[in-house]
Design an enzyme around this catalytic site. Sequence first.
Site, PDB file in Angstrom:
ATOM      1  N   ASP A 111      -6.130   2.075  -3.397  1.00 24.37           N
ATOM      2  CA  ASP A 111      -7.373   1.906  -2.632  1.00 24.37           C
ATOM      3  C   ASP A 111      -7.650   3.125  -1.766  1.00 24.37           C
ATOM      4  OD1 ASP A 111      -5.444   1.571  -0.665  1.00 24.37           O
ATOM      5  OD2 ASP A 111      -6.295  -0.273   0.165  1.00 24.37           O
ATOM      6  N   ASP A 118      -2.672   6.201  -3.539  1.00 24.40           N
ATOM      7  CA  ASP A 118      -1.513   5.584  -2.909  1.00 24.40           C
ATOM      8  C   ASP A 118      -1.030   4.441  -3.794  1.00 24.40           C
ATOM      9  OD1 ASP A 118      -3.528   3.765  -2.450  1.00 24.40           O
ATOM     10  OD2 ASP A 118      -2.987   3.372  -0.361  1.00 24.40           O
ATOM     11  N   ASP A 144      -1.330   1.259  -4.052  1.00 22.84           N
ATOM     12  CA  ASP A 144      -2.236   0.244  -4.608  1.00 22.84           C
ATOM     13  C   ASP A 144      -3.603   0.809  -4.959  1.00 22.84           C
ATOM     14  OD1 ASP A 144      -3.017   0.573  -1.960  1.00 22.84           O
ATOM     15  OD2 ASP A 144      -3.579  -1.524  -1.689  1.00 22.84           O
ATOM     16  N   SER A 154       0.814  -1.216   0.000  1.00 25.29           N
ATOM     17  CA  SER A 154       0.000   0.000   0.000  1.00 25.29           C
ATOM     18  C   SER A 154       0.846   1.264   0.000  1.00 25.29           C
ATOM     19  CB  SER A 154      -0.967  -0.042   1.187  1.00 25.29           C
ATOM     20  OG  SER A 154      -1.922   0.969   1.115  1.00 25.29           O
TER      21      SER A 154
END
Length: 445
Positions: free
Chosen positions: A246, A242, A244, A99
Amino acid sequence: MKIFGTDGVRGKAGVKLTPMFVMRLGIAAGLYFKKHSQTNKILIGKDTRKSGYMVENALVSALTSIGYNVIQIGPMPTPAIAFLTEDMRCDAGIMISASHNPFEDNGIKFFNSYGYKLKEEEERAIEEIFHDEELLHSSYKVGESVGSAKRIDDVIGRYIAHLKHSFPKHLNLQKLRIVLDTANGAAYKVAPVVFSELGADVLVINDEPNGCNINEQCGALHPNQLSQEVKKYRADLGFAFDGDADRLVVVDNLGNIVHGDKLLGVLGVYQKSKNALSSQAVVATSMSNLALKEYLKSQDLELKHCAIGDKFVSECMRLNKANFGGEQSGHIIFSDYAKTGDGLVCALQVSALVLESKLVSSIALNPFELYPQSLVNLNIQKKPPLESLKGYSALLKELDQLEIRHLIRYSGTENKLRILLEAKDEKLLESKMQELKEFFEGQLC
């Protein structure tokens, strides 16, 4: 030994996440998913970290060794894995990502066949298998029973179509100039295509991943560059994702970073105005500002609180039959379109809100004033139970007497202590935060 943290398994690649550890975890997870297998397929995606190749190959080796067929789709956002796992009828989905963490770290997130993150009891079941030597070593397949792996590169089109479907059909983005910061991460291909195809005038920054520059002074954790570009480009909106994708951070037309609680409030009311809410509840974590609760109440909406982490937001939404909720950090869930936080879905909804409001974003996204809050992430060396610290109980009692709301907890993914304070008196807030920092530095650092 506990393996899972608050968001899957995470650690430094090559230190905690060694090939042997990942293979063992992959076998354990695969054996767990086998119990409810329907299609004998598992989907694997990843972000743009260099170590993703190592982790992916270890997982593929593990899963095929116990008979699973693996579909590899390369760099894709975490919410895309959640969506595609269900859409492609896989038994499970796996996202390789840490992440917002630095590129040296990596992580593994698991999704069930419906695209939901695993519950804690499911994670515990995988941990039990992980520690069962006899079961692990008796599970290898031979001959024709060994699984296969194939790479599919064109599934990005399914996710793009899904994202565009989430945007109101009567609108387009031709009136908006938008800056996208993809954090040199998983959204670097998807985000520009979606916004361009919907008609926006798009400028993209930090979209050249090299395996080592994900989240590096860019993206949702470092939105200052985006803020400058929005002002320079005279854009209507800026969106930072960010690593990833999400999580979303929004910048308005003046270059101001929009607070996550303001986003939750204004988006909740916007969904209500479209009769798109499945209940009168909006879900947020215990970190949310008191002003959010008061604003939603003024709009005849109820705020439901849950534990920190978007999987807990998702679970609380299901329990309360709600279809909207999120965290002030930018994980916002529109469950009609995504089973987890989806930065792109959220960015499209923010764009629609601004268009339909007929206001500039600095006004449209500023519906109420927040109470002063202070959040500190303190680097620490150890994590003893907070209640065991000498003077801790007295400290909390004093904060309560001063009517300072407090939330103090260890990070589930990093060696950090997170301290959140909220009060009406900003000077008192700053003074007490300094006291808390000194207290914890003396005992944990």
